[in-house]
Design a protein around this motif. Structure first.
Motif, short mmCIF file in Angstrom:
data_model
loop_
_atom_site.label_atom_id
_atom_site.label_comp_id
_atom_site.label_asym_id
_atom_site.label_seq_id
_atom_site.Cartn_x
_atom_site.Cartn_y
_atom_site.Cartn_z
N ALA A 124 0.74 -1.05 0.28
CA ALA A 124 -0.19 -0.09 -0.14
C ALA A 124 0.56 0.95 -0.19
CB ALA A 124 -0.65 0.02 1.26
N LEU A 125 0.31 2.54 -0.27
CA LEU A 125 1.13 3.55 -0.41
C LEU A 125 0.29 4.46 -0.50
CD1 LEU A 125 2.23 3.28 -4.34
CD2 LEU A 125 3.81 3.22 -2.18
N PRO A 126 0.31 5.72 0.77
CA PRO A 126 -0.58 7.12 0.36
C PRO A 126 -0.35 8.26 -0.61
CG PRO A 126 1.83 7.48 1.42
CD PRO A 126 1.61 5.83 1.02
N ILE A 127 -0.88 8.83 -1.30
CA ILE A 127 -0.98 9.44 -2.46
C ILE A 127 -0.69 10.83 -1.54
CG2 ILE A 127 -2.66 9.85 -3.91
CD1 ILE A 127 -4.32 7.37 -3.70
N VAL A 128 -0.41 11.13 -2.26
CA VAL A 128 0.22 12.66 -1.43
C VAL A 128 0.95 13.79 -3.22
CG1 VAL A 128 2.17 13.91 -0.44
CG2 VAL A 128 2.21 11.63 0.08
N VAL A 129 -0.13 14.56 -2.67
CA VAL A 129 -0.51 15.96 -3.23
C VAL A 129 0.51 17.63 -2.97
CG1 VAL A 129 -1.68 17.35 -4.98
CG2 VAL A 129 -2.29 14.91 -5.30
N ASN A 130 0.76 17.95 -2.74
CA ASN A 130 1.95 18.98 -3.01
C ASN A 130 1.70 19.06 -1.61
OD1 ASN A 130 1.52 20.40 -5.64
ND2 ASN A 130 -1.09 21.05 -4.66
N GLY A 131 3.01 17.77 -1.18
CA GLY A 131 3.06 18.08 0.20
C GLY A 131 2.14 17.16 1.40
N GLN A 132 0.22 17.08 0.45
CA GLN A 132 -0.56 16.78 1.59
C GLN A 132 -1.07 15.02 0.87
OE1 GLN A 132 -3.84 19.47 0.62
NE2 GLN A 132 -5.03 18.54 1.73
N VAL A 133 -1.40 13.99 2.18
CA VAL A 133 -1.93 13.26 1.92
C VAL A 133 -3.64 13.80 1.68
CG1 VAL A 133 -1.95 11.09 3.13
CG2 VAL A 133 -0.13 12.19 3.58
N ILE A 134 -3.58 13.14 0.58
CA ILE A 134 -5.08 12.73 -0.47
C ILE A 134 -5.61 11.42 0.08
CG2 ILE A 134 -5.00 14.98 -1.01
CD1 ILE A 134 -5.31 13.17 -3.74
N GLY A 135 -5.00 10.68 0.70
CA GLY A 135 -5.48 9.68 0.56
C GLY A 135 -4.52 8.07 0.66
N ALA A 136 -5.46 6.81 0.58
CA ALA A 136 -3.98 5.84 0.34
C ALA A 136 -4.21 4.50 -0.66
CB ALA A 136 -3.53 5.42 1.01
#
Length: 165
Positions: A124-136
Protein backbone atom coordinates in the motif's frame (compact mmCIF):
# COMPACT_ATOMS: atom_id res chain seq x y z
CA UNK A 1 -13.83 60.81 37.86
CA UNK A 2 -10.96 60.63 35.36
CA UNK A 3 -10.76 56.89 35.85
CA UNK A 4 -14.38 56.51 34.78
CA UNK A 5 -13.67 58.47 31.61
CA UNK A 6 -10.63 56.41 30.62
CA UNK A 7 -11.97 52.97 31.63
CA UNK A 8 -14.01 52.37 28.41
CA UNK A 9 -11.00 53.39 26.32
CA UNK A 10 -8.78 51.00 28.29
CA UNK A 11 -11.28 48.13 27.83
CA UNK A 12 -11.37 48.72 24.04
CA UNK A 13 -7.57 48.82 23.78
CA UNK A 14 -7.13 45.64 25.81
CA UNK A 15 -9.87 43.88 23.79
CA UNK A 16 -8.25 44.81 20.48
CA UNK A 17 -4.80 43.70 21.63
CA UNK A 18 -6.08 40.23 22.62
CA UNK A 19 -8.37 39.70 19.62
CA UNK A 20 -7.35 36.90 17.26
CA UNK A 21 -5.10 37.99 14.45
CA UNK A 22 -7.42 38.85 11.58
CA UNK A 23 -4.82 37.71 9.07
CA UNK A 24 -4.42 34.26 10.66
CA UNK A 25 -5.66 31.50 8.42
CA UNK A 26 -8.77 29.95 9.99
CA UNK A 27 -9.44 27.47 7.18
CA UNK A 28 -7.41 25.63 4.61
CA UNK A 29 -8.00 24.22 1.19
CA UNK A 30 -7.68 20.47 0.87
CA UNK A 31 -7.61 18.21 -2.12
CA UNK A 32 -9.74 15.10 -2.12
CA UNK A 33 -9.95 12.06 -4.34
CA UNK A 34 -13.20 12.02 -6.26
CA UNK A 35 -15.19 8.86 -6.89
CA UNK A 36 -14.18 9.08 -10.55
CA UNK A 37 -10.53 9.49 -9.54
CA UNK A 38 -10.70 6.47 -7.23
CA UNK A 39 -12.32 4.40 -9.99
CA UNK A 40 -9.59 5.49 -12.41
CA UNK A 41 -6.91 4.43 -9.89
CA UNK A 42 -8.55 1.01 -9.55
CA UNK A 43 -8.83 0.62 -13.33
CA UNK A 44 -5.18 1.60 -13.86
CA UNK A 45 -3.99 -0.81 -11.16
CA UNK A 46 -6.15 -3.61 -12.56
CA UNK A 47 -4.72 -3.00 -16.03
CA UNK A 48 -1.16 -3.08 -14.66
CA UNK A 49 -1.92 -6.30 -12.76
CA UNK A 50 -3.45 -7.98 -15.82
CA UNK A 51 -0.47 -6.95 -17.94
CA UNK A 52 1.88 -8.44 -15.33
CA UNK A 53 -0.21 -11.59 -14.85
CA UNK A 54 -1.18 -10.73 -11.27
CA UNK A 55 -4.54 -11.25 -9.55
CA UNK A 56 -5.19 -8.45 -7.06
CA UNK A 57 -7.81 -6.76 -4.93
CA UNK A 58 -7.63 -2.99 -4.52
CA UNK A 59 -8.92 -0.50 -1.95
CA UNK A 60 -8.76 3.30 -2.28
CA UNK A 61 -9.29 5.49 0.80
CA UNK A 62 -9.80 9.24 1.08
CA UNK A 63 -7.75 11.42 3.45
CA UNK A 64 -10.03 10.53 6.37
CA UNK A 65 -9.76 6.78 5.89
CA UNK A 66 -13.15 6.34 4.24
CA UNK A 67 -13.37 3.66 1.58
CA UNK A 68 -14.11 5.29 -1.78
CA UNK A 69 -13.58 2.39 -4.16
CA UNK A 70 -12.70 -1.28 -3.98
CA UNK A 71 -12.36 -4.03 -6.55
CA UNK A 72 -11.30 -7.66 -6.61
CA UNK A 73 -10.18 -9.22 -9.87
CA UNK A 74 -11.62 -12.60 -10.79
CA UNK A 75 -9.74 -15.29 -8.94
CA UNK A 76 -8.69 -13.08 -5.99
CA UNK A 77 -8.68 -14.76 -2.59
CA UNK A 78 -11.78 -14.49 -0.39
CA UNK A 79 -10.01 -12.19 2.08
CA UNK A 80 -8.28 -10.08 -0.58
CA UNK A 81 -10.47 -6.96 -0.24
CA UNK A 82 -10.04 -7.00 3.55
CA UNK A 83 -6.28 -7.31 3.13
CA UNK A 84 -6.16 -4.42 0.65
CA UNK A 85 -8.24 -2.26 2.99
CA UNK A 86 -6.04 -3.01 6.02
CA UNK A 87 -2.91 -2.20 4.03
CA UNK A 88 -4.39 1.08 2.76
CA UNK A 89 -5.35 2.10 6.31
CA UNK A 90 -1.80 1.41 7.50
CA UNK A 91 -0.29 3.47 4.67
CA UNK A 92 -2.66 6.32 5.46
CA UNK A 93 -2.03 6.28 9.22
CA UNK A 94 1.77 6.10 8.94
CA UNK A 95 1.92 8.30 5.81
CA UNK A 96 4.44 6.02 4.15
CA UNK A 97 4.52 2.90 2.00
CA UNK A 98 3.67 -0.18 4.03
CA UNK A 99 6.94 -1.76 2.94
CA UNK A 100 8.74 0.96 4.94
CA UNK A 101 6.49 0.37 7.95
CA UNK A 102 7.19 -3.35 7.63
CA UNK A 103 10.95 -2.71 7.73
CA UNK A 104 10.55 -0.53 10.85
CA UNK A 105 8.61 -3.27 12.63
CA UNK A 106 10.95 -6.08 11.57
CA UNK A 107 14.05 -4.15 12.69
CA UNK A 108 12.46 -3.29 16.04
CA UNK A 109 12.78 0.43 15.31
CA UNK A 110 9.05 0.99 15.88
CA UNK A 111 6.65 -1.70 17.08
CA UNK A 112 3.65 0.61 17.42
CA UNK A 113 1.99 -0.57 14.17
CA UNK A 114 1.74 -4.09 15.56
CA UNK A 115 -0.19 -3.12 18.70
CA UNK A 116 -2.25 -0.40 16.99
CA UNK A 117 -4.06 -3.03 14.91
CA UNK A 118 -2.30 -1.94 11.74
CA UNK A 119 -1.28 -4.34 9.01
CA UNK A 120 2.31 -3.40 8.16
CA UNK A 121 2.68 -5.70 5.17
CA UNK A 122 4.00 -4.44 1.82
CA UNK A 123 1.34 -3.50 -0.72
CA UNK A 124 0.00 0.00 0.00
CA UNK A 125 1.01 3.60 -0.66
CA UNK A 126 -0.20 6.95 0.62
CA UNK A 127 -1.23 9.34 -2.16
CA UNK A 128 0.44 12.73 -1.67
CA UNK A 129 -0.35 15.86 -3.72
CA UNK A 130 1.58 19.07 -3.00
CA UNK A 131 2.86 17.63 0.27
CA UNK A 132 -0.66 16.80 1.48
CA UNK A 133 -1.81 13.21 2.01
CA UNK A 134 -5.09 12.96 0.13
CA UNK A 135 -5.64 9.22 0.51
CA UNK A 136 -4.09 5.80 0.21
CA UNK A 137 -4.23 2.81 -2.10
CA UNK A 138 -3.86 -0.76 -0.89
CA UNK A 139 -3.33 -3.80 -3.09
CA UNK A 140 -3.80 -7.25 -1.61
CA UNK A 141 -1.43 -9.52 -3.41
CA UNK A 142 1.20 -9.79 -6.08
CA UNK A 143 3.45 -6.77 -6.41
CA UNK A 144 1.04 -4.44 -4.63
CA UNK A 145 3.15 -1.33 -4.24
CA UNK A 146 4.36 -1.47 -7.84
CA UNK A 147 0.74 -1.83 -8.99
CA UNK A 148 -0.37 1.12 -6.84
CA UNK A 149 2.60 3.24 -7.97
CA UNK A 150 1.83 2.54 -11.63
CA UNK A 151 -1.79 3.61 -11.07
CA UNK A 152 -0.82 6.79 -9.19
CA UNK A 153 1.66 7.75 -11.91
CA UNK A 154 -0.86 7.02 -14.67
CA UNK A 155 -3.61 9.08 -13.06
CA UNK A 156 -1.68 12.01 -11.58
CA UNK A 157 1.07 12.15 -14.21
CA UNK A 158 3.84 13.20 -11.82
CA UNK A 159 1.69 15.55 -9.69
CA UNK A 160 1.42 13.03 -6.85
CA UNK A 161 3.99 11.09 -4.88
CA UNK A 162 3.68 8.11 -2.60
CA UNK A 163 5.56 9.50 0.41
CA UNK A 164 4.63 12.33 2.73
CA UNK A 165 8.17 13.15 3.73
Amino acid sequence: MRIRLFMPLLVVLVGVSFAPNASAQMTRDIKIISSAGARALVDACSAWAAKNKQTVAIAVLDWGGNLIESHAMEGAAANAIDTALLKAKSALRWRRPTSETNKMVRSGENLAPTFMNDFPQPGALPIVVNGQVIGAMGVSSGQGEQCAQAAIEALFKGQATSAAR
